[in-house]
Design an enzyme around this catalytic site. Structure first.
Site, PDB file in Angstrom:
ATOM      1  N   GLY A 148       0.856  -1.192   0.066  1.00 19.16           N
ATOM      2  CA  GLY A 148      -0.016  -0.058   0.051  1.00 19.16           C
ATOM      3  C   GLY A 148       0.896   1.206   0.071  1.00 19.16           C
ATOM      4  O   GLY A 148       2.044   1.170   0.233  1.00 19.16           O
ATOM      5  N   TYR A 149       0.217   2.200  -0.300  1.00 13.36           N
ATOM      6  CA  TYR A 149       0.910   3.553  -0.281  1.00 13.36           C
ATOM      7  C   TYR A 149       0.241   4.697   0.904  1.00 13.36           C
ATOM      8  O   TYR A 149      -0.606   5.087   0.775  1.00 13.36           O
ATOM      9  CB  TYR A 149       0.852   4.282  -1.739  1.00 13.36           C
ATOM     10  CG  TYR A 149       1.585   3.252  -2.643  1.00 13.36           C
ATOM     11  CD1 TYR A 149       2.962   3.586  -2.977  1.00 13.36           C
ATOM     12  CD2 TYR A 149       0.711   2.314  -3.250  1.00 13.36           C
ATOM     13  CE1 TYR A 149       3.554   3.015  -4.089  1.00 13.36           C
ATOM     14  CE2 TYR A 149       1.718   1.624  -4.276  1.00 13.36           C
ATOM     15  CZ  TYR A 149       2.959   1.786  -4.580  1.00 13.36           C
ATOM     16  OH  TYR A 149       3.765   1.069  -5.442  1.00 13.36           O
ATOM     17  N   ILE A 150       1.362   5.120   1.614  1.00 13.74           N
ATOM     18  CA  ILE A 150       1.286   6.039   2.514  1.00 13.74           C
ATOM     19  C   ILE A 150       1.023   7.404   1.677  1.00 13.74           C
ATOM     20  O   ILE A 150       0.171   8.223   2.046  1.00 13.74           O
ATOM     21  CB  ILE A 150       2.403   6.190   3.445  1.00 13.74           C
ATOM     22  CG1 ILE A 150       2.377   5.098   4.548  1.00 13.74           C
ATOM     23  CG2 ILE A 150       2.256   7.485   4.440  1.00 13.74           C
ATOM     24  CD1 ILE A 150       3.392   4.708   5.297  1.00 13.74           C
ATOM     25  N   GLU A 182      -3.435   4.921   1.815  1.00 10.80           N
ATOM     26  CA  GLU A 182      -4.255   5.518   0.884  1.00 10.80           C
ATOM     27  C   GLU A 182      -5.370   4.112   0.542  1.00 10.80           C
ATOM     28  O   GLU A 182      -4.790   3.209   0.493  1.00 10.80           O
ATOM     29  CB  GLU A 182      -3.808   6.041  -0.310  1.00 10.80           C
ATOM     30  CG  GLU A 182      -2.820   7.360   0.050  1.00 10.80           C
ATOM     31  CD  GLU A 182      -2.236   7.817  -1.204  1.00 10.80           C
ATOM     32  OE1 GLU A 182      -2.394   7.356  -2.338  1.00 10.80           O
ATOM     33  OE2 GLU A 182      -1.457   8.738  -0.947  1.00 10.80           O
TER      34      GLU A 182
END
Length: 156
Positions: free
Chosen positions: A28-30, A82
């Site tokens: 996942g992407y912060i 996100e």
């Protein structure tokens, strides 16, 4: 500063019999802002935190910093990401003196298979295995941070 130099290709044929290793990856992407991404990855039972900078004009080279972190911390950081998760199986295939990483995507990106090869320089030559198809280096649609926002299943 660590530079990642890689080229990406669509996969057009069978590659699994040539793979010497495989692993399951969830990431996942912060932050997925174009030009600077912060990624959390769980690869099998290990956690990683990665920061990537903007790609050069060709999309071949960009800054990359990655550190292994405890699995529990990676699982906690995933809660801060996100919306949208990348789920894939990565296979490793040798071709000449290079290793191709082939990502077979699951979930909303199912049906997409991408091969990447890391290079020492942008003009380094390499042997393309038979399964390597159209080059998509620099096409941002194929960046994992973009596949999270606009999955392959939406492209049709």
């Amino acid at each position: 500063m660590a530079q990642e130099i890689e080229r990406k290709f669509l996969v057009k044929g069978e590659f699994k019999p040539e793979a010497y290793s495989s692993s399951h990856i969830v990431q996942g992407y912060i932050s997925s802002v174009r030009g600077r991404t912060v990624r959390v990855r769980i690869r099998d039972e290990k956690g990683y935190l990665t920061i990537k900078g903007a790609a050069n004009a060709s999309g071949t080279s960009r800054y990359e910093w990655e550190k292994e972190i405890p699995l529990g911390e990676a699982q906690e950081l995933m809660k801060l990401c996100e919306p949208g998760i990348i789920d894939k199986t990565r296979y490793l295939v040798r071709s000449g003196r290079h290793i191709f990483e082939i990502d077979e995507f699951c979930g909303e990106n199912e049906g997409l298979v991408i091969a990447e090869v890391e290079l020492g320089s942008e003009d380094e030559s390499f042997e393309k295995p038979p399964f390597v198809g159209e080059e998509v280096t620099g096409d941002i649609r194929y960046y994992n941070s973009q596949l999270m926002k606009n999955p392959y299943s939406n492209w049709k």
